[in-house]
Design a protein around this motif. Structure first.
Motif, mmCIF file in Angstrom:
data_model
loop_
_atom_site.group_PDB
_atom_site.id
_atom_site.type_symbol
_atom_site.label_atom_id
_atom_site.label_comp_id
_atom_site.label_asym_id
_atom_site.label_seq_id
_atom_site.Cartn_x
_atom_site.Cartn_y
_atom_site.Cartn_z
ATOM 1 N N VAL A 183 39.797 40.442 36.459
ATOM 2 C CA VAL A 183 40.038 39.211 35.703
ATOM 3 C C VAL A 183 38.902 38.255 36.046
ATOM 4 O O VAL A 183 38.638 37.999 37.221
ATOM 5 C CB VAL A 183 41.392 38.565 36.094
ATOM 6 C CG1 VAL A 183 41.602 37.269 35.325
ATOM 7 C CG2 VAL A 183 42.538 39.527 35.858
ATOM 8 N N THR A 184 38.212 37.751 35.029
ATOM 9 C CA THR A 184 37.077 36.849 35.271
ATOM 10 C C THR A 184 37.547 35.399 35.251
ATOM 11 O O THR A 184 38.324 35.000 34.377
ATOM 12 C CB THR A 184 35.988 37.071 34.192
ATOM 13 O OG1 THR A 184 35.507 38.410 34.334
ATOM 14 C CG2 THR A 184 34.823 36.104 34.378
ATOM 15 N N LEU A 185 37.092 34.643 36.249
ATOM 16 C CA LEU A 185 37.414 33.215 36.312
ATOM 17 C C LEU A 185 36.109 32.433 36.420
ATOM 18 O O LEU A 185 35.340 32.612 37.359
ATOM 19 C CB LEU A 185 38.301 32.926 37.538
ATOM 20 C CG LEU A 185 38.690 31.460 37.725
ATOM 21 C CD1 LEU A 185 39.661 31.009 36.637
ATOM 22 C CD2 LEU A 185 39.320 31.235 39.104
ATOM 23 N N ASP A 186 35.858 31.573 35.440
ATOM 24 C CA ASP A 186 34.667 30.724 35.449
ATOM 25 C C ASP A 186 35.040 29.412 36.138
ATOM 26 O O ASP A 186 35.886 28.658 35.640
ATOM 27 C CB ASP A 186 34.214 30.483 34.006
ATOM 28 C CG ASP A 186 32.906 29.715 33.947
ATOM 29 O OD1 ASP A 186 32.564 29.005 34.917
ATOM 30 O OD2 ASP A 186 32.214 29.819 32.917
ATOM 31 N N THR A 187 34.413 29.131 37.278
ATOM 32 C CA THR A 187 34.790 27.946 38.065
ATOM 33 C C THR A 187 33.820 26.771 37.848
ATOM 34 O O THR A 187 33.854 25.811 38.608
ATOM 35 C CB THR A 187 34.845 28.268 39.580
ATOM 36 O OG1 THR A 187 33.496 28.502 40.054
ATOM 37 C CG2 THR A 187 35.707 29.467 39.884
ATOM 38 N N THR A 188 32.959 26.877 36.805
ATOM 39 C CA THR A 188 31.963 25.820 36.591
ATOM 40 C C THR A 188 32.604 24.429 36.613
ATOM 41 O O THR A 188 32.074 23.503 37.217
ATOM 42 C CB THR A 188 31.221 26.026 35.244
ATOM 43 O OG1 THR A 188 30.684 27.342 35.229
ATOM 44 C CG2 THR A 188 30.104 25.003 35.069
ATOM 45 N N HIS A 189 33.762 24.307 35.951
ATOM 46 C CA HIS A 189 34.400 22.992 35.865
ATOM 47 C C HIS A 189 35.648 22.901 36.735
ATOM 48 O O HIS A 189 36.518 22.061 36.497
ATOM 49 C CB HIS A 189 34.729 22.677 34.397
ATOM 50 C CG HIS A 189 33.524 22.729 33.523
ATOM 51 N ND1 HIS A 189 32.491 21.819 33.629
ATOM 52 C CD2 HIS A 189 33.138 23.613 32.565
ATOM 53 C CE1 HIS A 189 31.538 22.136 32.766
ATOM 54 N NE2 HIS A 189 31.902 23.227 32.108
ATOM 55 N N LEU A 190 35.746 23.784 37.726
ATOM 56 C CA LEU A 190 36.922 23.749 38.617
ATOM 57 C C LEU A 190 36.493 23.388 40.034
ATOM 58 O O LEU A 190 35.530 23.963 40.553
ATOM 59 C CB LEU A 190 37.608 25.124 38.649
ATOM 60 C CG LEU A 190 38.121 25.697 37.321
ATOM 61 C CD1 LEU A 190 38.742 27.079 37.552
ATOM 62 C CD2 LEU A 190 39.137 24.759 36.691
ATOM 63 N N ASP A 191 37.220 22.458 40.665
ATOM 64 C CA ASP A 191 36.930 22.210 42.077
ATOM 65 C C ASP A 191 37.655 23.290 42.880
ATOM 66 O O ASP A 191 38.418 24.096 42.320
ATOM 67 C CB ASP A 191 37.291 20.765 42.479
ATOM 68 C CG ASP A 191 38.788 20.500 42.425
ATOM 69 O OD1 ASP A 191 39.581 21.468 42.360
ATOM 70 O OD2 ASP A 191 39.180 19.316 42.438
ATOM 71 N N PRO A 192 37.421 23.362 44.215
ATOM 72 C CA PRO A 192 38.026 24.465 44.975
ATOM 73 C C PRO A 192 39.549 24.541 44.856
ATOM 74 O O PRO A 192 40.108 25.634 44.770
ATOM 75 C CB PRO A 192 37.589 24.171 46.414
ATOM 76 C CG PRO A 192 36.268 23.469 46.254
ATOM 77 C CD PRO A 192 36.422 22.617 45.036
ATOM 78 N N ASP A 193 40.233 23.364 44.779
ATOM 79 C CA ASP A 193 41.700 23.388 44.656
ATOM 80 C C ASP A 193 42.129 23.976 43.317
ATOM 81 O O ASP A 193 43.037 24.814 43.260
ATOM 82 C CB ASP A 193 42.270 21.962 44.756
ATOM 83 C CG ASP A 193 42.380 21.531 46.204
ATOM 84 O OD1 ASP A 193 42.400 22.428 47.076
ATOM 85 O OD2 ASP A 193 42.422 20.315 46.443
#
Ligand code: CDP
Ligand code: CDP
Length: 208
Positions: A183-193
């Motif tokens: 499953v791919t998760l793009d964290t570009t706009h996600l903070d660590p939480d």
């Protein structure tokens, strides 16, 4: 239970791996440290990173204890050096048994790297592929280095990240890529939480 996390540099794999392991009471292995440690030993001996035989011998005899505590493995130069020695198949072969053995711990293990879902643990229960835009990853690395008191230019880090992505994705042995069942998760706009919460939802979804 095995959670495999792969992705490019500074996508947030390590941060997520650590938090998932704490949350579930699992062991955690940052497999990048193994390749960094091989590079470190060669550099300590003034041996060229291009000496495949020396790199293989180091990997075969690597002391894998206390890698987490070795701050000399963390810098940008060591990440670059690691990506050179990690392209050698015999080096990867030498580090495989330890990683597989680690993954079999009870009640579970989280491993992060480049080839966990594809090569090290192809039967992992959950496979995550963590990405983020190169500019965002460079921003994160830049902040991290400044926090540690290392001199760093954003532009140089961005170049390093792009070069390392290119090398890791295009090598013939265990290239960086998402497993077909990841499953791919793009964290570009996600903070660590936010990234952690999104990941928990994925893991719980796989195991409900
Ligand atoms: O292990 P990997 O190289 O993929 O990345 P990391 O060491 O987990 O994260 C690199 C830096 O980005 C750390 O300082 C994290 O706190 C930060 N980070 C972030 O700002 N936002 C995220 N979603 C994940 C990590
Ligand atoms: O923390 P960051 O993502 O910057 O790097 P790392 O995970 O410590 O990995 C350093 C280098 O080791 C990567 O650029 C890869 O070339 C190599 N590596 C690998 O080939 N396979 C792995 N499972 C982990 C790291």
């Amino acid at each position: 239970m095995i959670i495999a996390i792969d992705g490019p540099a500074a996508s947030g794999k390590g941060t997520l791996g650590k938090r998932l392991a704490e949350h579930y009471g699992f062991a955690h292995l940052d497999t990048g440290l193994l390749y960094r440690a091989v590079a470190r030993v060669l550099m300590d001996r003034d041996a060229p990173l291009t000496d495949r035989e020396a790199a293989t011998a180091v990997a075969q005899n690597l002391d894998v204890s206390h890698l987490e505590d070795d701050s000399r493995l963390r810098g940008a130069a060591m990440g670059e050096a690691a990506s050179v020695v990690s392209a050698y198949q015999p080096v990867r072969d030498a580090l495989l048994a330890f990683q597989r053995q680690f993954s079999r711990q009870e009640p579970g293990a989280v491993l992060d790297g480049r080839d966990i879902g594809t090569v090290v643990c192809p039967d992992a229960d959950v496979k995550l592929f963590i990405t983020a835009a190169p500019e965002e990853r460079a921003r994160r690395r830049h902040l991290e280095l400044l926090r540690r008191g290392e001199q760093a230019e954003y532009e140089t880090i961005l170049e390093d990240i792009r070069r390392r992505d290119e090398r890791d994705m295009n090598r013939s042995t265990a290239p960086l890529k998402a497993a077909t069942d990841a499953v791919t998760l793009d964290t570009t706009h996600l903070d660590p939480d936010a990234a952690f919460q999104a990941t928990l939802t994925i893991v719980e979804g796989k195991h409900s």
